[in-house]
Design an enzyme around this catalytic site. Structure first.
Site, PDB file in Angstrom:
ATOM      1  N   HIS A 205      34.367  30.331 -39.108  1.00 63.68           N
ATOM      2  CA  HIS A 205      35.321  31.415 -39.304  1.00 63.68           C
ATOM      3  C   HIS A 205      34.836  32.209 -40.500  1.00 63.68           C
ATOM      4  CE1 HIS A 205      39.583  32.949 -40.297  1.00 63.68           C
ATOM      5  NE2 HIS A 205      38.988  33.748 -39.436  1.00 63.68           N
TER       6      HIS A 205
ATOM      7  N   LYS B 232      35.438  29.095 -48.277  1.00 61.82           N
ATOM      8  CA  LYS B 232      36.897  29.027 -48.182  1.00 61.82           C
ATOM      9  C   LYS B 232      37.391  27.594 -48.295  1.00 61.82           C
ATOM     10  CE  LYS B 232      37.130  31.659 -44.333  1.00 61.82           C
ATOM     11  NZ  LYS B 232      37.795  32.344 -43.216  1.00 61.82           N
TER      12      LYS B 232
ATOM     13  N   GLN C  77      25.012  28.806 -45.038  1.00 64.69           N
ATOM     14  CA  GLN C  77      24.412  29.911 -45.792  1.00 64.69           C
ATOM     15  C   GLN C  77      23.293  30.578 -44.993  1.00 64.69           C
ATOM     16  OE1 GLN C  77      21.727  31.034 -49.656  1.00 64.69           O
ATOM     17  NE2 GLN C  77      21.995  28.894 -49.226  1.00 64.69           N
TER      18      GLN C  77
END
Length: 164
Positions: free
Chosen positions: A16, A65, A82
């Site tokens: 997400h 997050k 990443q």
């Protein structure tokens, strides 16, 4: 400023990604610098790289997050997630979603969820690459359309909750 969102995959290895793309000299640039300079416990924003010493362009701030929990979660966040984000950014430039001529005047903030139960590095990588490109595409055309949002208003849901 372009704001995008994309969710790709299912289960713990899903991605997400939320993106905010804007001028380096504007509010997105200020937010980029502030977030980079003010890490908090479990959240350490960093510049996403295509490979060590080669940052994605436009410069991309990876903001996790999910609080980092344990070595495996940190490895999946800093490694495949990443790399997926950096790859998705470069894909967006290659496709013209982000104009190549503008990359030095823009910065990107990518807020990225890596589930604590994620286990598959290749799936985390692929889902984050696709989700980053999807979020940037959505931001570039101001998706979703208001009609789509209004049509879904009575049945909101996400992977963690379904109303009704």
């Amino acid at each position: 400023m372009q704001i995008g969102e994309s969710f790709v995959g299912s289960g713990a290895n899903a991605a997400h990604v939320n993106t905010v793309l804007g001028p380096r000299a504007g509010p997105v640039g200020a937010a980029f610098a502030t977030a980079l300079a003010t890490p908090t416990h479990g959240h350490a924003p960093f510049v996403a790289v295509v490979r060590p010493g080669l940052p994605a362009k436009p410069f991309t701030l990876f903001v996790n997050k999910a609080e980092l929990r344990g070595d495996e979660h940190a490895r999946l966040t800093w490694g495949p997630a990443q790399s997926g984000v950096a790859g998705g950014v470069v894909d967006a430039v290659a496709e013209g979603v982000i104009p190549g001529s503008a990359v030095d005047e823009l910065v990107l903030i990518a807020a990225v969820w890596v589930d604590w139960d994620a286990t598959d590095a290749d799936e985390v990588y692929g889902n984050n690459r696709d989700a980053t490109l999807g979020a940037l595409r959505a931001g570039s055309c101001h998706d979703p359309a208001l009609d789509e949002v209004m049509a879904a208003r009575s049945t909101p849901w996400n992977p963690f909750f379904r109303a009704g």
